[in-house]
Design an enzyme around this catalytic site. Structure first.
Site, PDB file in Angstrom:
ATOM      1  N   PRO A  21       0.785  -1.216   0.000  1.00 12.14           N
ATOM      2  CA  PRO A  21       0.000   0.000   0.000  1.00 12.14           C
ATOM      3  C   PRO A  21       0.827   1.282   0.000  1.00 12.14           C
ATOM      4  O   PRO A  21       1.945   1.319   0.481  1.00 12.14           O
ATOM      5  CB  PRO A  21      -0.809  -0.095   1.296  1.00 12.14           C
ATOM      6  CG  PRO A  21      -0.060  -1.008   2.159  1.00 12.14           C
ATOM      7  CD  PRO A  21       0.842  -1.827   1.327  1.00 12.14           C
ATOM      8  N   GLU A  22       0.215   2.327  -0.543  1.00 14.07           N
ATOM      9  CA  GLU A  22       0.760   3.677  -0.508  1.00 14.07           C
ATOM     10  C   GLU A  22      -0.150   4.496   0.424  1.00 14.07           C
ATOM     11  O   GLU A  22      -1.016   3.940   1.085  1.00 14.07           O
ATOM     12  CB  GLU A  22       0.796   4.270  -1.922  1.00 14.07           C
ATOM     13  CG  GLU A  22       1.559   3.382  -2.901  1.00 14.07           C
ATOM     14  CD  GLU A  22       1.612   3.914  -4.316  1.00 14.07           C
ATOM     15  OE1 GLU A  22       1.663   5.149  -4.475  1.00 14.07           O
ATOM     16  OE2 GLU A  22       1.591   3.112  -5.248  1.00 14.07           O
TER      17      GLU A  22
ATOM     18  N   HIS B  65       1.386 -17.321   6.550  1.00 14.37           N
ATOM     19  CA  HIS B  65       2.228 -16.135   6.512  1.00 14.37           C
ATOM     20  C   HIS B  65       2.103 -15.272   7.766  1.00 14.37           C
ATOM     21  O   HIS B  65       2.609 -14.155   7.795  1.00 14.37           O
ATOM     22  CB  HIS B  65       1.913 -15.303   5.270  1.00 14.37           C
ATOM     23  CG  HIS B  65       2.184 -16.038   3.984  1.00 14.37           C
ATOM     24  ND1 HIS B  65       1.219 -16.261   3.024  1.00 14.37           N
ATOM     25  CD2 HIS B  65       3.307 -16.626   3.524  1.00 14.37           C
ATOM     26  CE1 HIS B  65       1.746 -16.944   2.031  1.00 14.37           C
ATOM     27  NE2 HIS B  65       3.007 -17.182   2.295  1.00 14.37           N
TER      28      HIS B  65
ATOM     29  N   ARG C 160       6.056 -11.722   2.013  1.00 12.06           N
ATOM     30  CA  ARG C 160       7.462 -11.490   1.656  1.00 12.06           C
ATOM     31  C   ARG C 160       8.350 -11.072   2.820  1.00 12.06           C
ATOM     32  O   ARG C 160       9.545 -10.847   2.632  1.00 12.06           O
ATOM     33  CB  ARG C 160       7.537 -10.460   0.513  1.00 12.06           C
ATOM     34  CG  ARG C 160       6.972 -11.016  -0.781  1.00 12.06           C
ATOM     35  CD  ARG C 160       6.961  -9.986  -1.890  1.00 12.06           C
ATOM     36  NE  ARG C 160       8.285  -9.682  -2.377  1.00 12.06           N
ATOM     37  CZ  ARG C 160       8.530  -8.807  -3.350  1.00 12.06           C
ATOM     38  NH1 ARG C 160       7.520  -8.150  -3.913  1.00 12.06           N
ATOM     39  NH2 ARG C 160       9.749  -8.559  -3.749  1.00 12.06           N
TER      40      ARG C 160
END
Length: 271
Positions: free
Chosen positions: A2-3, A94, A113
């Site tokens: 996200p930004e 995750h 990640r």
DNA sequence: ACCACAACCTGGCCGC
DNA sequence: TGCGGCCAGGTTGTGG
């Protein structure tokens, strides 16, 4: 991934779910997710008994304020995900950090990640001190932006992604803002005219404000805590539209690599 | 100080 | 099916 608009949406949605809840305990499954304090044990110990009571955002950082004055700072980076959910749901593979809450709930941070980071600090400035101005705030003026770009030879695309120049712009909104301001992403930052700097500053604010209004862009698997996806991706004019006609002039949108990131632009409209 | 790029990680997709 | 290469909305560290 996200930004600023996606993080803003995140904070707006997680606030009502988290506010007032106490931390009963926690587990850390990936140690490097915890950037401060030093050890996961210390992190969990310091959180136990605390209550979430104020919320904020700075750039792409989420600020979750606790009743002892400390702040839990969360950065999702590329694949981070934060959810308040029932404690008896099975954990996904995750899951990196889980905080047990009162009321049969838990706060889960998952991150495929493993780039995401969480800090527990007394003074948020320790984490945020390098950030440039909030793009939607008063201090992000054409004059200030111009000063920050003066003398810089790096591409304006790379400089828009530099969080110390302006906080919260990422790859999507950089490309969209450069199109709106009709500036070629490879131009050197210091080579922009005062008029172009002012136009780009306005364009950055416009795309971010519209992004927030549409609750962010939802690409791939990204969704804010409610699971209700944002819709700004439907407004993308250049981002991931390689080969498709420019909506202004019909020229195919091009993709190049700048600052190691895919960069999309119209070779006709952007000079 | 600035700039470009490797590194941090996982997984999906594409061509061979 | 497998393997190599490329892709992914971010940031930090390193060397020039």
């Amino acid at each position: 991934m996200p930004e600023l608009p996606e993080v803003e949406t995140y904070v707006q949605e997680i606030r009502p779910a988290l506010q007032g809840h106490h931390v009963l305990g926690g587990r850390v499954f990936w140690e490097r997710t915890i950037a401060a304090p030093e050890s996961p044990d210390e992190f969990v110990h310091a959180l136990r008994g605390r209550r979430f009571d104020h919320f904020g955002r700075r750039g792409k950082y989420m600020l979750l304020g606790l009743d002892d004055g400390r702040t839990l700072i969360v950065h999702l980076r590329m694949t981070g995900e934060l959810r308040v959910e029932a404690e008896d749901l099975p954990l996904d593979k995750h899951a990196r950090v889980v905080l047990d809450l009162d009321g049969g709930l838990r706060l889960r941070f998952s991150d495929q990640r493993k780039f995401g980071r969480i800090w527990l600090v007394t003074d948020p400035q320790r984490v945020l001190h390098k950030l440039g101005p909030e793009p939607l705030g008063e201090e992000f003026t054409p004059a200030q932006f111009g000063t920050a770009l003066a003398g810089r030879t790096a591409s304006i695309k790379a400089l828009l992604l530099d969080q110390s120049i302006v906080a919260g712009v990422g790859n999507i909104y950089a490309d969209e803002a450069l199109f709106l301001a009709r500036i070629h992403p490879r131009r050197g930052g210091g080579a922009l005219s005062d008029l172009e700097v002012a136009a780009l500053r306005d364009a950055v604010r416009a795309v971010l404000a519209q992004g927030i209004a549409m609750r962010g862009s939802s690409l791939q698997n990204y969704a804010p805590p409610s699971g209700e996806k944002g819709s700004f991706q439907e407004m993308h004019v250049v981002f991931r539209r390689t080969g498709q006609p420019c909506l202004t002039c019909g020229t195919p949108i091009e993709r190049i690599k700048l600052a190691q990131r895919s960069t999309h632009f119209c070779p006709q409209c952007q000079v």
